[in-house]
Write an enzyme that holds these catalytic residues in place. Sequence first.
Site, PDB file in Angstrom:
ATOM      1  CB  ALA A 102      -0.913   0.015   1.225  1.00 45.56           C
ATOM      2  CB  CYS A 103       2.148   3.526  -2.266  1.00 44.58           C
ATOM      3  SG  CYS A 103       1.090   3.615  -3.721  1.00 44.58           S
ATOM      4  CB  THR A 104       1.140   8.275  -0.361  1.00 40.11           C
ATOM      5  OG1 THR A 104       1.953   8.351  -1.522  1.00 40.11           O
ATOM      6  CG2 THR A 104       2.022   8.184   0.861  1.00 40.11           C
ATOM      7  CB  THR A 152       0.162  -0.109  -4.351  1.00 38.90           C
ATOM      8  OG1 THR A 152       0.002   0.958  -3.420  1.00 38.90           O
ATOM      9  CG2 THR A 152      -0.578  -1.353  -3.861  1.00 38.90           C
TER      10      THR A 152
END
Lengths: 107, 150
Positions: free
Chosen positions: A8-10, A16
């Site tokens: 999971a990324c921003t 991701t």
Amino acid sequence: MKIVGVCACTVGIAHTYIAQEKLEKAAEKAGYDIHLETQGTIGTQNELTPEDIADADIAILAIDVKIKGMERFDKITKMTVPTDIAIKSPNKLMEKAAQVIKQRQNA
Amino acid sequence: MTVVEEALDPNAIVVNSSAKSKDEVLKELIHQLALAGKVSDEAGFLKDVYVRESEGVTGIGNGVSIPHGRSVSVSEPAVAIATLTTPVEWESLDDEKISIVILFAVTDSTEGAQDHLKMLSEFAKKLGDDDVLESLKAAQSVDEVIVAFE
């Protein structure tokens, strides 16, 4: 060796999924089973079941943000890294995971 | 249509761009996306791309960067690609200069954009494959750029 994990990324659109692909490729190369859930803009995909997690030797969480269902990994050995590390050094991460499991078994 | 054909508008692919800086290449790609009808406000989107740049490194190594922004200035999720004749300075995981820039334009709201966003994520996944990146770097035409992802 059986690995589960979450990416999971921003923004939830690029890192991701690049991290997912890198880790899957690295696990395949090392001969490990891997099942990665992604939590992105489009929601959760490839969701892990409680059985998947219970059967795994280790969890790799490649995350830059808080994830849904963090408590699912309370009872399992886990490594938490930023997505950048998963993208930059996926093979090293696999080696590290193997070491961690070995140490735990020897303990 | 394949994911790649859907994600890549040939008009948003620039081969051998002569852009000399990060800012120049971002502006060039955003302009292409505006021409393709994906971005409504070029300056607004550029600002949101820089917001994401300030949060973390977008150079993913091997001379490739993936700037992206979620923005009200994006009318439809899309991707634009530039290959550069001269590598430019860019913050990256391996400190290499950047010769391939892949810009992701993401809508502010996911409503009605789920299919496109899913397509972008599938496209992003391909960038985790070193073989794809190698073919991309060797590409000398728009067609070769598209083929690199197939």
